[in-house]
Every structure is written in structure tokens, then in C-alpha cells.
Design an enzyme around this catalytic site. Structure first.
Site, PDB file in Angstrom:
ATOM      1  N   GLY A 249      -1.454-105.500 -35.808  1.00 60.71           N
ATOM      2  CA  GLY A 249      -0.337-104.866 -35.125  1.00 60.71           C
ATOM      3  C   GLY A 249      -0.755-103.918 -34.019  1.00 60.71           C
ATOM      4  CB  THR A 250      -3.492-101.409 -33.757  1.00 62.45           C
ATOM      5  OG1 THR A 250      -3.017-100.479 -34.737  1.00 62.45           O
ATOM      6  CG2 THR A 250      -4.175-100.630 -32.646  1.00 62.45           C
TER       7      THR A 250
ATOM      8  CD  GLN B  13       6.005-100.635 -41.676  1.00 65.87           C
ATOM      9  OE1 GLN B  13       6.528-101.164 -42.648  1.00 65.87           O
ATOM     10  NE2 GLN B  13       4.776-100.155 -41.722  1.00 65.87           N
TER      11      GLN B  13
ATOM     12  CB  SER C 191      -0.875-111.108 -40.986  1.00 69.69           C
ATOM     13  OG  SER C 191      -1.197-111.706 -42.208  1.00 69.69           O
ATOM     14  CG  HIS C 192      -1.855-105.534 -42.831  1.00 74.39           C
ATOM     15  ND1 HIS C 192      -1.787-104.294 -43.406  1.00 74.39           N
ATOM     16  CD2 HIS C 192      -1.726-105.317 -41.507  1.00 74.39           C
ATOM     17  CE1 HIS C 192      -1.637-103.368 -42.478  1.00 74.39           C
ATOM     18  NE2 HIS C 192      -1.593-103.972 -41.306  1.00 74.39           N
TER      19      HIS C 192
ATOM     20  CB  THR D  84     -13.419-118.344 -31.520  1.00 74.48           C
ATOM     21  OG1 THR D  84     -14.432-118.671 -30.576  1.00 74.48           O
ATOM     22  CG2 THR D  84     -13.093-119.553 -32.384  1.00 74.48           C
TER      23      THR D  84
ATOM     24  CB  CYS E 173      -2.237 -95.434 -38.189  1.00 82.72           C
ATOM     25  SG  CYS E 173      -1.985 -97.198 -38.486  1.00 82.72           S
TER      26      CYS E 173
END
Length: 378
Positions: free
Chosen positions: A69-70, A177, A198-199, A235, A325
Site C-alpha cells: 500500500g505504501t 483499509q 494485499s495483507h 520482475t 506505520c
């Protein structure tokens, strides 16, 4: 262990793990290679892009993968700004954005760009009229988050997007979020780009994505980049992309059920905290349409949030005092500074966030321990 820090990260699901392992075994080739194995890996990635694109109402060629996300926030904003900076020297964001967004705008500010920070009200919500007041003829970019990670408020993205679209201002939204938890649609939101991770939805760490609208103009920020149409070099992580896609599909299929379950858990938990009476402060929106139920920002008069976190940890209950964060920093987060007037108030804050694996018994036990700790701390 009782894990109540889902806004920080989620455990990867079994379905995501399974496809990750399968992809590593059968599609390990570089998707940019011209041989047959590389072609098969590329075809699988294109299928994932198509599936992800359908979840937010965009075309597959407008899906770009990142390391999380960052990076999604930073690359989206840099790409949009580079394409539109000739329009003016003014940008708009809010006071309560994620640190990755604030870092980008701080960099612009240091380079001489005029940055306007939209304030929030006592509930942490942006007033559309404030945005209208701050908009100028030389505004060339805006970024407002969809759901806040610390108090769970849902900003009026569709209204803001409509305003920015009317004035020809590219609009980005951090949807890390909200993705997979509430319905998203770039068309109805009038957004030019959104960022996701994703997480946060039971996928693997190290994966994120940016979705651009079909009419969005962006420019590559890294010279000579050929991967992903110049958006990001390197990649592609085929197993991570496939596992991320699986997690996103799973979340989307159960989005209504999970929302209902989250509201039930939230109501149960807050009812169990009722004995704290007026000592308990619940942050966030009072209107259900403006609140993500799975994130609960709390404060208890007379108790520091850090003390609550450490005390609950002794009972193997995991919570947070705010954004992960910001967890290694001693100063208050932008959200805390925006909604609290004093340092004492900021120090009281702590966050409970849960997910589809959370049980009622987990929250009942946690509420009991919170009350016990609060009473002992008096």
C-alpha cells in the site's frame, strides 16, 4: 492468542497460501520471458488483472502491481503529479492521511508546491464545503483517503470525486483499509486512481496495486522503465499476485456477510464495555454509513493507551495504539493531532480492530480485561 489488530495486518488465508504454493511450483518463470513458461506466467497474471479489475469497475490494462500500500500510494501520486503539474502549483490532501501520503506531500511542500490540508471535524470526517473552499484555479492534484486506519471513519469520496472531476483535478484515494471490506467502484467514486494492499484482506504481505480510471492521464516516474507500461520497474511477483487475487475474490464474495458480522461484533463489544460509563470515549462517526465497524478507536479517562496495550499483551491479547506505520515513533499520529486538542487526550487512545476470524468470545473476554485494567489503574 486473541488477535485484535486486523487494521495493521491480517493472517494469510488458507486459500491464498494454497494458490501461492501452486503458482510457485507451476508458474515460477519470469512473466516477461518469451519462452513458453514465461508466456504461461504472463497469461496467469493477465487473468488476475482481469479479475481484480472487475472488483472495482476498471479495465485490466489499468491495473498495476506494487510491493504494498505504501508504494502504491507513492507511485500513484508521483505518476499523477508528474502528468498534471503543469496545470498549477497547488495540491490538496487531508490532515489524517497515511504517513506514505503525508510524506509525498511534504516533499512537494519542500520543493515549493503550495499544499492545503483539509481539516476534519470532531468525528474525524471531512466536510465537503471545506474542500470546496480550499480548491483553487491552480489546483493540480488531490488525495483523500477512503477509510481511516485508526478510527475507521468513511470519507465522502463520491461527493469529493464529483467536485474534483467537475474542476478537472486528478483525484487519488488511499483505499487500503476499505478494499475488500466495503464496495468500491472507481466510476461512481469519480476517482482517477486508488491504492490497495494485499495483507489487509488475508493475502500475502509485499503485494499491493494501483487502479487507474480509463480516462486518467499518468506519466512514468522512473526513466527507461518497461515493466507494467512504465509504471513500476522490476520482475513481477507472480505467486504474490495470484495469492493477492485469490484473497481479493474471497473478500468480495463475502463482503455483505462480513459487514453484518462486523456490526454484530462491534455492538456486542461496546455493550460489554458499557460498565465503564462516561469514562469510555468511542471515536469515529455516529452515522453507520460513515463508519467501518471493524475498526474501533477508544479512549478511557485516566488510562494511557500504551498502558492498556501492554496490560492486554500480558493476557495474550493483541491491540494497537494507532497506525502500525507510526508505532515506532513517540510523537502523535496526524489523526491524533487532528481530533484531540491536548497531549493527554492523545495518550489515552488505543485501537481494537477485528476480522472474519474473530469470535464473540474473544471480544467478551477482551472487554472484561479492559474493564478490569481500567478499574485497577484508577
Amino acid at each position: 492468542m486473541i488477535y485484535l489488530d486486523y487494521a495493521a495486518t491480517t493472517p494469510i488465508s488458507k486459500s491464498a497460501i494454497n494458490v501461492w504454493i501452486k503458482t510457485n511450483e507451476d508458474y515460477f518463470a519470469n512473466s516477461s520471458s518469451l519462452h513458453e513458461a514465461g508466456s504461461h506466467a504472463n497469461q496467469l497474471i493477465q487473468t488476475c488483472k482481469e479479475q481484480l479489475a472487475s472488483l472495482v469497475g476498471v479495465r485490466q490494462e489499468h491495473v498495476f502491481f506494487t510491493s504494498g500500500g505504501t508504494e502504491a500510494n507513492q507511485l500513484a501520486l508521483r505518476s499523477l503529479y508528474k502528468a498534471h503539474k503543469h496545470k498549477g502549483n497547488h495540491v490538496i490532501t487531508s490532515e489524517i492521511e497515511h504517513p506514505s501520503v503525508h510524506a509525498f506531500f511534504q516533499e512537494l511542500k519542500e520543493d515549493g508546491v503550495d499544499v492545503s490540508y483539509v481539516p476534519v471535524n470532531a468525528q474525524g470526517l471531512i466536510e465537503v464545503e471545506d474542500v470546496k473552499r480550499l480548491t483553487r484555479s491552480d489546483t493540480c492534484l488531490a488525495s483523500i483517503q477512503h477509510v481511516n486506519s485508526e478510527i475507521g471513519v468513511i470519507q465522502p469520496i463520491a461527493l469529493l470525486g464529483k467536485w474534483f472531476r467537475m474542476h478537472g483535478i486528478p483525484f487519488h484515494s488511499d483505499c487500503v483499509q476499505s478494499f475488500g471490506k466495503i464496495p468500491l467502484d472507481l466510476y461512481s467514486f469519480h476517482t482517477d486512481a486508488i491504492s490497495v494492499a494485499s495483507h489487509k484482506i488475508h493475502g500475502p504481505k509485499g503485494m499491493g496495486a494501483v487502479f487507474f480510471s480509463k480516462d486518467c492521464n499518468w506519466v512514468s516516474t522512473v526513466p527507461l522503465t518497461t515493466h507494467q507500461s512504465g509504471f513500476r520497474p522490476g520482475t513481477l511477483n507472480t505467486p504474490g499476485i495470484v495469492a493477492f487475487t485469490q484473497a481479493a475474490i474471497d473478500s468480495q464474495q463475502s463482503i455483505t456477510e462480513n459487514l453484518q458480522h462486523s456490526w454484530q461484533l462491534r455492538d456486542l463489544f461496546l455493550n460489554k464495555l458499557a460498565p465503564l460509563g462516561e469514562r469510555l470515549v468511542i471515536e469515529g462517526a455516529t452515522n453507520k454509513q460513515q463508519q467501518l465497524p471493524s475498526i474501533i478507536g477508544l479512549a478511557i479517562h485516566g488510562v494511557q493507551g500504551q498502558y492498556m496495550l501492554l496490560s492486554l499483551d500480558r493476557y495474550h491479547i493483541c491491540i494497537s495504539t494507532g497506525s502500525a506505520c507510526q508505532s515506532q515513533k513517540q510523537d502523535a499520529s496526524p489523526v491524533m493531532r487532528a481530533i484531540y486538542a491536548t497531549e493527554q487526550e492523545r495518550l489515552r487512545f488505543f485501537r481494537i480492530s477485528f476480522g472474519r476470524m474473530t469470535r464473540e468470545s474473544d471480544l467478551i473476554y477482551t472487554a472484561e480485561k479492559i474493564i478490569e485494567i481500567a478499574n485497577d489503574y484508577q
